[in-house]
Design a protein around this motif. Structure first.
Motif, PDB file in Angstrom:
ATOM      1  N   GLU A 113       1.881   6.744  -7.083  1.00  7.66           N
ATOM      2  CA  GLU A 113       0.642   7.273  -7.471  1.00  7.66           C
ATOM      3  C   GLU A 113       1.096   9.270  -6.590  1.00  7.66           C
ATOM      4  O   GLU A 113       0.769   9.569  -8.222  1.00  7.66           O
ATOM      5  N   LYS A 149       0.641   4.353  -3.340  1.00 11.36           N
ATOM      6  CA  LYS A 149       0.472   6.097  -2.373  1.00 11.36           C
ATOM      7  C   LYS A 149       1.693   6.179  -3.835  1.00 11.36           C
ATOM      8  O   LYS A 149       1.878   7.670  -3.989  1.00 11.36           O
ATOM      9  N   ARG A 204       1.172  -1.165  -0.038  1.00  7.39           N
ATOM     10  CA  ARG A 204       0.176   0.344  -0.204  1.00  7.39           C
ATOM     11  C   ARG A 204       1.090   1.362   0.098  1.00  7.39           C
ATOM     12  O   ARG A 204       0.716   2.140  -0.625  1.00  7.39           O
ATOM     13  N   CYS A 205       1.699   1.157   1.092  1.00 10.33           N
ATOM     14  CA  CYS A 205       2.827   2.471   0.285  1.00 10.33           C
ATOM     15  C   CYS A 205       3.377   2.513  -0.411  1.00 10.33           C
ATOM     16  O   CYS A 205       3.563   4.113  -0.744  1.00 10.33           O
ATOM     17  N   ARG A 237      -3.034  -1.325  -8.571  1.00  6.74           N
ATOM     18  CA  ARG A 237      -4.395  -1.551  -7.529  1.00  6.74           C
ATOM     19  C   ARG A 237      -4.741  -2.062  -7.953  1.00  6.74           C
ATOM     20  O   ARG A 237      -5.948  -2.469  -7.073  1.00  6.74           O
TER      21      ARG A 237
END
Length: 222
Positions: A83, A80, A76-77, A150
């Motif tokens: 992104e 992000k 998840r890190c 994702r």
């Protein structure tokens, strides 16, 4: 007045006018060339800034990926961080698109001027306009990669939710089974207690009846 002096006078008057026209044309050409040079300089500046933004985005992504190794939710890190990089990359791509438009417009004007300088009455027809992004900018692979990540993370999240739900369901099933077993044990104990009570009651009644019988037999007849 003789005809020849009149022609000479007209020619003498026309010379300054043609010189002025030629000077104006030269000024316009110089101004157009200066404008083209300024536009090309702006396009070059946009490309330089876009290149700088991309380099900055890549450096920040690399630093964030190293930092993500120290957290619990690594994927998840990292997602992000990618992104955040895409936000900067999109800004760089917008600058590159603008630079491509400027350069394409300059080439079209140059083609028109080339047709005029060749002596043709009509300017050279420029090539049809095309999207500069399809000619200059290849698709950014990081965009597709981030989208795949994702989707993979979404699938993993669903699988984790299902696994967690299975664990909860199994725990609830164990609790129900234990509750049922406890209830069955209590019911069995209750039945045993009732059976003991019934046996004691019967024994009491039997003993009482026996005593009464014995008393009746031992008593003298009247």
């Amino acid at each position: 007045m003789p005809r020849l002096p009149l022609l000479l006078l007209a020619f003498a008057c026309a010379l300054p006018l043609s010189a002025v026209a030629a000077a104006n044309a030269n000024d316009e050409a110089d101004a157009a060339a200066a404008a083209d040079a300024a536009e090309l300089a702006r396009a070059a500046a946009l490309r330089d800034e876009a290149k700088s933004l991309r380099g900055k985005a890549d450096a920040e992504l690399e630093a964030q990926q190293l930092a993500c190794r120290k957290v619990v939710l690594v994927n998840r890190c990292v997602t992000k961080a990618k992104e955040a990089r895409l936000v900067t990359v999109r800004k760089a791509r917008a600058m590159e698109i603008e630079a491509s438009k400027i350069e394409t417009g300059q080439k079209r004007r140059a083609a028109v001027e080339s047709g005029r300088s060749a002596g043709t009455d009509a300017p050279t027809r420029p090539a049809p306009e095309t999207d500069p992004t399809s000619q200059v900018l290849p698709p950014d692979p990081s965009v597709a990669q981030t989208q795949r990540e994702r989707q993979e993370n979404a699938v993993k999240a669903v699988e984790q939710q299902k696994a967690a739900q299975k664990v909860k369901d199994a725990a609830k099933a164990r609790e129900r089974a234990k509750a049922n077993a406890d209830a069955a044990e209590r019911a069995a104990e209750a039945r045993e207690d009732k059976d003991r009570y019934d046996r004691k009651l019967r024994k009491y009644q039997e003993d009482k009846a026996q005593k009464e019988k014995e008393s009746a037999q031992g008593a003298p007849a009247k």
